[in-house]
Design a protein around this motif. Structure first.
Motif: not given
Ligand SMILES: [Zn+2]
Ligand SMILES: [Zn+2]
Length: 364
Positions: A40, A42, A61, A163
């Motif tokens: 991601c 992130t 995640h 996500c």
């Protein structure tokens, strides 16, 4: 031993380390063999220290894995479906306490004061270590929220927006998109692209997608975006805003969704909203700094500005339900442009950082 990518400290090379495979699971826990794990935006920010996290951390995640071991007492997923070894599992990255003010009174699990997040705020410093998806195995704590993936939903279709889907489902729950709304989407990464699908499914009359990467805009076009704005063509903020006004009868968009993570997107975004329009800031999961905003604009335009942080278990549940219905229509699996082994973690992160991939994944 289990191989995993590790962020050891901000801006350090990504290490591939080996961890012992957990010998005995605590009651209610689970061990997943990772099938596919997304990288991601992130993760790139975590690599560069833009969010305070307890290094060392195994990132990742947005993961789907095969249930390999079940701790005593783990029998069903969050929906009450019986679990058995060999099941495909998708899990909520956040683990909340269920006891604090935000969990119980404010009913905002994403703001739980004791919240732990897989691949972000759970360190791999001590056993059972395996708290991130960029690994061969993931250890799911007894409090984790597990979902058995429906058989008719391919792993690729889910991880490509693993996500992004729950994130923007939450965001749209906050900001609201009504039938007939014109919707401008800043950013055509996975969040922006899933926002486009959701906006269209919610009955948006006009959708405008804004990005600087041609390949991403092309995906948006294939998904049915009505209009595209390439910020390399519309260079000045005035031009970009004017194009949105031109496409919305001169009044601006009913809803503008910030899905970029770039602070200066706000300057354009507030101007792209119609008077009394709604603006969602969802792209700033990490701290990218400040931007100057003229408060007069907010008052005069009577704007409604919303924030949305991460996602709660209900948004994962909705993601699964929605994806089951629409994945064949939008072909989210096509977002995956790059697949890497864990050993190539450094190359994988660089590829995402340089915006060469629409979506990159690890396939251990
Ligand atoms: Zn993410
Ligand atoms: Zn809590």
């Amino acid at each position: 031993m289990v191989k995993a990518a590790v962020l050891t400290a901000p801006n350090q090379p990504i290490e591939v380390q080996e961890f012992p495979r957990p010998e005995k699971l605590e009651d209610g826990a689970a061990l997943l063999k990772v099938d596919l794990a997304g990288i991601c935006g992130t993760d790139i920010h975590l690599w560069h220290g833009r969010l305070k996290i307890p290094y060392p951390v195994i990132p990742g995640h947005e993961t789907v894995g095969t249930l390999e071991e079940m701790g005593k007492g783990l029998e069903k997923d969050l929906l009450g479906k019986p679990l058995s070894v060999g099941d495909r599992i998708y899990f909520a990255s956040g683990v909340d306490c269920g006891r604090c003010y935000y969990c119980q009174i404010a009913k905002e699990q994403t703001r739980c004061i004791n919240r732990k997040v897989y691949g972000i705020t759970l360190s791999c410093k001590s056993p059972p270590y395996l708290f991130g998806g960029h690994s061969e195995y993931v250890y799911l704590l007894p409090k984790a929220y597990l979902f058995r993936v429906p058989e008719d939903l391919p792993t690729e279709s889910l991880v490509s927006v693993g996500c992004a889907a729950p994130t923007i489902i939450h965001g749209i729950e906050v900001v609201g998109v009504e039938a007939g709304d014109s919707v401008a989407i800043q950013g055509a990464g996975p969040i922006g692209l899933f926002a486009l699908a959701l906006a269209k499914e919610s009955g948006a009359s006009t959708t405008v997608v804004i990005d600087s990467v041609k390949e991403r805009l092309e995906v948006a076009r294939e998904m049915g975006a009505d209009f595209l704005i390439n910020t390399n063509d519309a260079i000045s903020p005035q031009e970009r805003v004017q194009r949105v006004l031109d496409l919305t009868d001169g009044i601006g968009a009913d809803v503008v969704l910030e899905c970029t993570g770039s602070p200066n997107a706000l300057d354009d975004g507030l101007l792209m909203c119609r008077d009394s329009g709604r603006y969602l800031v969802v792209g700033h999961f990490t701290d990218r700094g400040t931007t100057a905003v003229n408060p007069h604009l907010i008052t005069r335009k009577q704007l409604k500005i919303y924030g949305s942080w991460g996602m709660a278990p209900r948004h994962y549940y909705k993601a699964l339900k929605i994806l089951r219905t629409i994945h064949r229509k939008y072909h989210f699996e096509k977002l995956i442009t790059h697949t890497f082994s864990i050993e190539k973690a450094q190359e994988a992160f660089e590829t995402v950082e340089n915006r060469k991939a629409v979506k990159a994944v690890f396939k251990p």
